[in-house]
Design a protein around this motif. Structure first.
Motif, PDB file in Angstrom:
ATOM      1  N   THR A 112       0.561  -1.242  -0.075  1.00 55.48           N
ATOM      2  CA  THR A 112       0.105  -0.142   0.058  1.00 55.48           C
ATOM      3  C   THR A 112       0.734   1.261  -0.064  1.00 55.48           C
ATOM      4  OG1 THR A 112      -0.349  -0.199   2.521  1.00 55.48           O
ATOM      5  CG2 THR A 112      -1.905  -1.115   1.089  1.00 55.48           C
ATOM      6  N   CYS A 113       1.920   0.998   0.189  1.00 53.34           N
ATOM      7  CA  CYS A 113       2.939   2.365   0.059  1.00 53.34           C
ATOM      8  C   CYS A 113       4.324   1.918  -0.449  1.00 53.34           C
ATOM      9  CB  CYS A 113       3.201   3.102   1.575  1.00 53.34           C
ATOM     10  SG  CYS A 113       4.228   2.279   2.580  1.00 53.34           S
TER      11      CYS A 113
ATOM     12  N   ALA B 262       7.248   2.220   0.789  1.00 52.29           N
ATOM     13  CA  ALA B 262       8.013   1.590   1.401  1.00 52.29           C
ATOM     14  C   ALA B 262       7.861   0.048   1.502  1.00 52.29           C
ATOM     15  CB  ALA B 262       7.889   1.844   2.855  1.00 52.29           C
ATOM     16  N   CYS B 263       6.489  -0.290   1.197  1.00 49.80           N
ATOM     17  CA  CYS B 263       6.394  -1.723   0.849  1.00 49.80           C
ATOM     18  C   CYS B 263       7.115  -2.281  -0.235  1.00 49.80           C
ATOM     19  CB  CYS B 263       4.719  -1.808   0.550  1.00 49.80           C
ATOM     20  SG  CYS B 263       3.497  -1.785   1.856  1.00 49.80           S
TER      21      CYS B 263
ATOM     22  N   PHE C 117       2.955 -10.449   2.606  1.00 49.43           N
ATOM     23  CA  PHE C 117       2.209 -10.017   1.461  1.00 49.43           C
ATOM     24  C   PHE C 117       1.701 -11.285   0.494  1.00 49.43           C
ATOM     25  CE2 PHE C 117       5.457  -7.009   2.377  1.00 49.43           C
ATOM     26  CZ  PHE C 117       4.802  -5.809   2.122  1.00 49.43           C
TER      27      PHE C 117
HETATM   28 MO1  9UX Z   1       3.787   1.489   4.204  1.00 54.32          MO
HETATM   29 MO2  9UX Z   1       4.006  -1.403   3.698  1.00 54.32          MO
HETATM   30  O1  9UX Z   1       3.616   2.605   5.751  1.00 54.32           O
HETATM   31  O2  9UX Z   1       4.132  -3.064   4.559  1.00 54.32           O
HETATM   32  S1  9UX Z   1       5.453   0.090   4.577  1.00 54.32           S
HETATM   33  S2  9UX Z   1       2.136   0.133   4.203  1.00 54.32           S
END
Ligand code: 9UX
Length: 72
Positions: A13-14, A16-17, A66
């Motif tokens: 979702t972001c 960083a994922c 995931f």
């Molecule tokens: Mo982003 Mo992803 O705050 O596992 S790192 S949702």
């Protein structure tokens, strides 16, 4: 030689994922290259099938929380 596998990754979702999944993939023995796209939920991995299988790559992604499945 190496193969290129394409797979879908769910649960990202972001940005960083994306970095997290790419980091997991590139650390796997037998993986030479990995790139993951957040907007398409698609990943591409170049790997040596004598060292690691596509099923093992999927398992590593799933172990990180995931969803993953190979499309090719
Ligand atoms: Mo982003 Mo992803 O705050 O596992 S790192 S949702």
């Amino acid at each position: 030689g190496t193969l290129v596998g394409q797979f879908t990754i769910g649960g990202m979702t972001c940005a960083a994922c994306v970095n997290s999944v790419e980091g997991i993939l590139i650390k796997l023995s037998g993986v030479k290259r990995a790139s993951v796209s957040l907007p398409t939920s698609l990943g591409e991995v170049e790997y040596d099938p004598l060292i690691i299988s596509k099923e093992e790559i999927v398992t590593a992604i799933e172990d990180a929380g995931f969803d993953a499945s190979f499309v090719q």
